[in-house]
Motif scaffolding. Structure first.
Motif, PDB file in Angstrom:
ATOM      1  N   UNK A 163       0.845  -1.204   0.000  1.00  0.00           N
ATOM      2  CA  UNK A 163       0.000   0.000   0.000  1.00  0.00           C
ATOM      3  C   UNK A 163       0.875   1.247   0.000  1.00  0.00           C
ATOM      4  N   UNK A 164       0.491   2.226  -0.809  1.00  0.00           N
ATOM      5  CA  UNK A 164       1.287   3.441  -0.905  1.00  0.00           C
ATOM      6  C   UNK A 164       1.214   4.295   0.341  1.00  0.00           C
ATOM      7  N   UNK A 165       0.036   4.327   0.967  1.00  0.00           N
ATOM      8  CA  UNK A 165      -0.151   5.056   2.214  1.00  0.00           C
ATOM      9  C   UNK A 165      -1.153   4.299   3.065  1.00  0.00           C
ATOM     10  N   UNK A 166      -0.763   3.989   4.304  1.00  0.00           N
ATOM     11  CA  UNK A 166      -1.665   3.334   5.248  1.00  0.00           C
ATOM     12  C   UNK A 166      -2.014   4.340   6.334  1.00  0.00           C
ATOM     13  N   UNK A 167      -3.313   4.604   6.473  1.00  0.00           N
ATOM     14  CA  UNK A 167      -3.810   5.552   7.467  1.00  0.00           C
ATOM     15  C   UNK A 167      -4.476   4.769   8.580  1.00  0.00           C
ATOM     16  N   UNK A 168      -3.962   4.921   9.784  1.00  0.00           N
ATOM     17  CA  UNK A 168      -4.531   4.247  10.937  1.00  0.00           C
ATOM     18  C   UNK A 168      -5.334   5.214  11.776  1.00  0.00           C
ATOM     19  N   UNK A 169      -6.609   4.889  12.010  1.00  0.00           N
ATOM     20  CA  UNK A 169      -7.491   5.765  12.785  1.00  0.00           C
ATOM     21  C   UNK A 169      -7.899   5.051  14.067  1.00  0.00           C
ATOM     22  N   UNK A 170      -7.749   5.755  15.186  1.00  0.00           N
ATOM     23  CA  UNK A 170      -8.102   5.206  16.488  1.00  0.00           C
ATOM     24  C   UNK A 170      -8.431   6.374  17.413  1.00  0.00           C
ATOM     25  N   UNK A 171      -8.861   6.061  18.638  1.00  0.00           N
ATOM     26  CA  UNK A 171      -9.260   7.107  19.575  1.00  0.00           C
ATOM     27  C   UNK A 171      -8.345   7.198  20.776  1.00  0.00           C
ATOM     28  N   UNK A 172      -7.603   8.295  20.901  1.00  0.00           N
ATOM     29  CA  UNK A 172      -6.770   8.516  22.068  1.00  0.00           C
ATOM     30  C   UNK A 172      -5.289   8.336  21.799  1.00  0.00           C
ATOM     31  N   UNK A 173      -4.481   9.033  22.606  1.00  0.00           N
ATOM     32  CA  UNK A 173      -3.037   9.058  22.396  1.00  0.00           C
ATOM     33  C   UNK A 173      -2.397   7.691  22.572  1.00  0.00           C
ATOM     34  N   UNK A 174      -2.834   6.912  23.570  1.00  0.00           N
ATOM     35  CA  UNK A 174      -2.242   5.596  23.804  1.00  0.00           C
ATOM     36  C   UNK A 174      -2.444   4.686  22.599  1.00  0.00           C
ATOM     37  N   UNK A 175      -3.638   4.692  22.061  1.00  0.00           N
ATOM     38  CA  UNK A 175      -3.922   3.845  20.903  1.00  0.00           C
ATOM     39  C   UNK A 175      -3.146   4.314  19.665  1.00  0.00           C
ATOM     40  N   UNK A 176      -3.059   5.624  19.486  1.00  0.00           N
ATOM     41  CA  UNK A 176      -2.337   6.144  18.327  1.00  0.00           C
ATOM     42  C   UNK A 176      -0.860   5.798  18.397  1.00  0.00           C
ATOM     43  N   UNK A 177      -0.296   5.773  19.609  1.00  0.00           N
ATOM     44  CA  UNK A 177       1.109   5.406  19.760  1.00  0.00           C
ATOM     45  C   UNK A 177       1.353   3.981  19.266  1.00  0.00           C
ATOM     46  N   UNK A 178       0.412   3.082  19.553  1.00  0.00           N
ATOM     47  CA  UNK A 178       0.520   1.696  19.082  1.00  0.00           C
ATOM     48  C   UNK A 178       0.436   1.650  17.561  1.00  0.00           C
ATOM     49  N   UNK A 179      -0.509   2.375  16.999  1.00  0.00           N
ATOM     50  CA  UNK A 179      -0.704   2.382  15.548  1.00  0.00           C
ATOM     51  C   UNK A 179       0.535   2.912  14.840  1.00  0.00           C
ATOM     52  N   UNK A 180       1.123   3.961  15.398  1.00  0.00           N
ATOM     53  CA  UNK A 180       2.339   4.529  14.817  1.00  0.00           C
ATOM     54  C   UNK A 180       3.492   3.532  14.895  1.00  0.00           C
ATOM     55  N   UNK A 181       3.625   2.876  16.036  1.00  0.00           N
ATOM     56  CA  UNK A 181       4.717   1.914  16.231  1.00  0.00           C
ATOM     57  C   UNK A 181       4.632   0.759  15.243  1.00  0.00           C
ATOM     58  N   UNK A 182       3.415   0.420  14.828  1.00  0.00           N
ATOM     59  CA  UNK A 182       3.233  -0.711  13.924  1.00  0.00           C
ATOM     60  C   UNK A 182       3.394  -0.341  12.448  1.00  0.00           C
ATOM     61  N   UNK A 183       3.662   0.937  12.175  1.00  0.00           N
ATOM     62  CA  UNK A 183       4.056   1.304  10.817  1.00  0.00           C
ATOM     63  C   UNK A 183       3.086   2.116   9.999  1.00  0.00           C
ATOM     64  N   UNK A 184       1.997   2.620  10.600  1.00  0.00           N
ATOM     65  CA  UNK A 184       1.071   3.451   9.820  1.00  0.00           C
ATOM     66  C   UNK A 184       1.791   4.710   9.328  1.00  0.00           C
ATOM     67  N   UNK A 185       1.529   5.088   8.089  1.00  0.00           N
ATOM     68  CA  UNK A 185       2.150   6.295   7.522  1.00  0.00           C
ATOM     69  C   UNK A 185       1.512   7.562   8.075  1.00  0.00           C
ATOM     70  N   UNK A 186       0.209   7.493   8.328  1.00  0.00           N
ATOM     71  CA  UNK A 186      -0.548   8.629   8.871  1.00  0.00           C
ATOM     72  C   UNK A 186      -1.410   8.099  10.007  1.00  0.00           C
ATOM     73  N   UNK A 187      -1.452   8.824  11.121  1.00  0.00           N
ATOM     74  CA  UNK A 187      -2.336   8.438  12.217  1.00  0.00           C
ATOM     75  C   UNK A 187      -3.293   9.589  12.501  1.00  0.00           C
ATOM     76  N   UNK A 188      -4.549   9.242  12.770  1.00  0.00           N
ATOM     77  CA  UNK A 188      -5.554  10.261  13.075  1.00  0.00           C
ATOM     78  C   UNK A 188      -6.370   9.802  14.282  1.00  0.00           C
ATOM     79  N   UNK A 189      -6.731  10.768  15.092  1.00  0.00           N
ATOM     80  CA  UNK A 189      -7.517  10.505  16.301  1.00  0.00           C
ATOM     81  C   UNK A 189      -8.970  10.854  16.018  1.00  0.00           C
ATOM     82  N   UNK A 190      -9.804   9.837  15.816  1.00  0.00           N
ATOM     83  CA  UNK A 190     -11.190  10.138  15.462  1.00  0.00           C
ATOM     84  C   UNK A 190     -12.057  10.475  16.678  1.00  0.00           C
TER      85      UNK A 190
END
Length: 323
Positions: A163-190
């Motif tokens: 995938x050219x860009x993987x966007x991971x969406x989750x709620x809250x800083x703790x969850x976003x930290x996990x998503x970022x660590x796993x390699x998402x190119x963009x993270x957003x807090x919905x």
């Protein structure tokens, strides 16, 4: 042995610790001494009575541990081996569990039981979802509930699929930290205002080629709006918000968006396809290319706390019970 039993449907407190007789392996079966049992959102739905299930029952449909008994005619080489297993009839929230030998997977030497358990069903499902959504190299993929067990593995597998860009969406800083660590190119807090605009900015206003949604409700409608007109696909595999997103056929037709009932298609896999996807997930984990997040663990007697955590949507990755 100790087990967690449900005698009536209801809130998490209906999960009661009981003493039961140990199971005995019949032909084609094994008994596993459970070292960890997986807890999923589906477990909470069954416990609450949202699906017909005969009472009383012991929840738990995925376990890891060691084989301590093999039924008549079975493979005695499994005795003492570390394994993970799917338990089609439940029973996993126990110190011992009965499993069909065909649903038992010996662990690769370099893979811990907790990691294998974390990828077994969720990783196999994620592999299937990506095939169903037809994710192609170079595409932009949006994954909601990205810190959950399936979502976190979708992040990794989408990246591996090119995938050219993987966007991971989750709620809250703790969850976003996990998503970022796993390699998402963009993270957003919905859980914050403006997350839709963040994704539109990241995609230069084009939207996403593929959205894989497990939340539904109002958020699911917003996800649908982010799918690119003319060729985009929306794959739905759950509604953890408790409400399904309502999308009209006319909207799909006018926008040229494909909606995919990914959950139904994943559940309709043949037994051979299901087992093959789980084997692939275990191989990827053993090779270090797929990671399960398994830090949230509870002793068996605290099963109710594990269910409360999941229903409050405060968990990340795979929640485990440790007998």
């Amino acid at each position: 042995m100790r087990s967690i039993q449900v005698r009536q449907f209801g809130l998490p407190e209906v999960l009661q610790l009981v003493e039961q007789a140990e199971p005995q392996a019949g032909a084609g079966q094994v008994v596993i001494a459970v070292e960890a049992a997986g807890v999923s959102f589906g477990d909470t739905s069954v416990r609450a009575g949202k699906y017909p299930f005969p009472l009383p029952f012991v929840p738990g449909w995925e376990v890891g541990g060691r084989v301590i008994e093999v039924g008549a005619g079975g493979d005695s080489a499994l005795l003492g081996k570390p394994v993970v297993a799917r338990t089609a009839s439940g029973g996993g929230y126990s110190e011992r569990v009965l499993a069909e030998a065909s649903n038992v997977f010996p662990l690769p030497e370099n893979l811990a039981v907790e990691q294998a358990l974390g990828v077994l069903l969720a990783g196999g499902t994620a592999i299937s979802l990506l095939k169903i959504a037809r994710v192609a190299p170079g595409e932009t993929v949006l994954i909601t509930a990205a810190s959950g067990n399936t979502g976190s593995q979708l992040i990794q597998l989408a990246k591996a699929a090119g995938a050219g860009m993987v966007i991971g969406a989750a709620g809250g800083a703790e969850k976003l930290a996990v998503v970022s660590r796993l390699g998402a190119d963009v993270i957003v807090d919905y859980s914050q205002e403006g997350w839709v605009e963040q994704i539109l900015n990241a995609t230069e206003g084009k939207g996403v080629d593929v959205a894989i949604d497990a939340v539904g409700g109002t958020l699911g409608r917003q996800v649908f709006a982010l799918v690119a007109d003319g060729h985009g696909r929306l794959a739905v595999y759950g509604s953890s918000s408790g409400v399904e997103a309502t999308i009209g056929l006319g909207e799909l037709a006018m926008r040229g968006v494909t909606a995919i009932g990914a959950l139904g298609l994943a559940m309709a896999r043949t037994e051979q396809e299901l087992l093959a996807d789980m084997q692939t997930a275990l191989r990827e984990a053993a090779a270090g290319r797929l990671l399960a997040v398994t830090e949230q663990r509870f002793p068996l007697e605290q099963a109710a706390r594990a269910h409360e955590l999941i229903e409050a949507r405060k968990h990340v990755g795979k929640v485990l019970l440790i007998p």
